[in-house]
Scaffold this active site. Structure first.
Site, PDB file in Angstrom:
ATOM      1  CE  LYS A 161      25.448  49.082  85.636  1.00  0.00           C
ATOM      2  NZ  LYS A 161      26.633  49.065  86.305  1.00  0.00           N
TER       3      LYS A 161
HETATM    4  C1  E4P Z   1      26.986  48.267  89.552  1.00  0.00           C
HETATM    5  O1  E4P Z   1      26.143  48.124  88.702  1.00  0.00           O
HETATM    6  C2  E4P Z   1      27.152  49.649  89.964  1.00  0.00           C
HETATM    7  O2  E4P Z   1      27.907  50.422  89.100  1.00  0.00           O
HETATM    8  C3  E4P Z   1      28.218  49.742  91.095  1.00  0.00           C
HETATM    9  O3  E4P Z   1      27.508  48.635  92.259  1.00  0.00           O
HETATM   10  C4  E4P Z   1      28.282  50.931  92.056  1.00  0.00           C
HETATM   11  O4  E4P Z   1      29.033  50.703  93.301  1.00  0.00           O
HETATM   12  P1  E4P Z   1      29.720  51.800  94.020  1.00  0.00           P
HETATM   13  O5  E4P Z   1      28.940  52.605  94.484  1.00  0.00           O
HETATM   14  O6  E4P Z   1      30.508  50.917  94.973  1.00  0.00           O
HETATM   15  O7  E4P Z   1      30.938  52.538  93.050  1.00  0.00           O
END
Ligand code: E4P
Length: 217
Positions: free
Chosen positions: A87
């Site tokens: 990622k």
């Molecule tokens: C996933 O890849 C993201 O990091 C995550 O969905 C972010 O979510 P949030 O906005 O609830 O922190």
């Protein structure tokens, strides 16, 4: 549409996996910290533990923000387990790293995407997944689902294979709307998946069936 769970909590991951509909997991540094997972060694082990629970892709985020650091970290993460997807943040160095990994056949997820232009760049760099954060856009009175629709249109126009991973999903209606628009994947909390189960008429109907069965037996 693939269902990913957005957590580093092993119990919740197990519960979603046991439901039989889980396709993968996304994590980020905040989710790891929330579970009290700190220190490089523990973090890497935690990714392996997650991979051992689920069958699908597990996104593991780099901390470096320079190209060389992202490459080093990403290669270490990818070598941990065949299910790991590296990622990368949606910054210039992250796009360079996505192209580097794509050329090497290492799968990536470009994260922190908030515009169609960013998603276009991620696709051109050969990212496996692009993660538009719909909940965080909604939080600032901007249409998160509208962004998913824009990206869908752009990717379909040119046949980009990058999968749209709707992230920052907050509730069950987000899941349904993402499916209507044609997101390839959604990642959300366990509650957003379990919410799909619920309908009062199902509960009322089942109670009646069981009651009627008891009358005759
Ligand atoms: C996933 O890849 C993201 O990091 C995550 O969905 C972010 O979510 P949030 O906005 O609830 O922190």
């Amino acid at each position: 549409m693939k269902f990913f769970i957005d957590t580093a909590n092993l119990d919740q991951i197990r519960e979603a996996q046991n439901l039989g509909v889980l396709d993968g997991v996304t994590t980020n540094p905040s989710l790891m910290a929330k579970e009290g997972i700190t220190g490089r060694k523990n973090i890497l082990q935690h990714y392996i533990d997650i991979c051992d629970i689920v069958d699908g892709d597990v996104s593991a985020e780099v901390i470096a923000v320079d190209f060389e650091g992202m490459v080093n970290e990403g290669e270490e993460l990818a070598a941990l387990h065949s299910q790991i997807v590296v990622k990368l943040p949606m910054i210039k160095e992250g796009i360079k790293a996505a192209k580097y990994f794509s050329d090497k056949g290492i799968r990536t997820n470009v994260t922190l995407v908030f515009s169609a232009g960013q998603a276009l760049l991620a696709a051109k760099a050969g990212a496996t997944y692009v993660s538009p954060f719909i909940g965080r856009l909604d939080d600032i009175s901007t249409d998160g689902l509208g962004l998913i629709a824009e990206i869908r249109q752009i990717y379909d126009n040119y046949g980009y294979e990058t999968q749209i991973l709707a992230a920052s999903v907050r509730h069950t209606m987000h899941v349904i709307d993402c499916a209507k628009i044609g997101a390839d994947v959604m990642t959300g909390p366990l509650s957003s998946i379990e919410g799909l189960l619920k309908h009062p008429l199902t509960d009322i109907g089942l109670a009646k069936f069981l009651e009627d069965y008891k009358k005759g037996n």
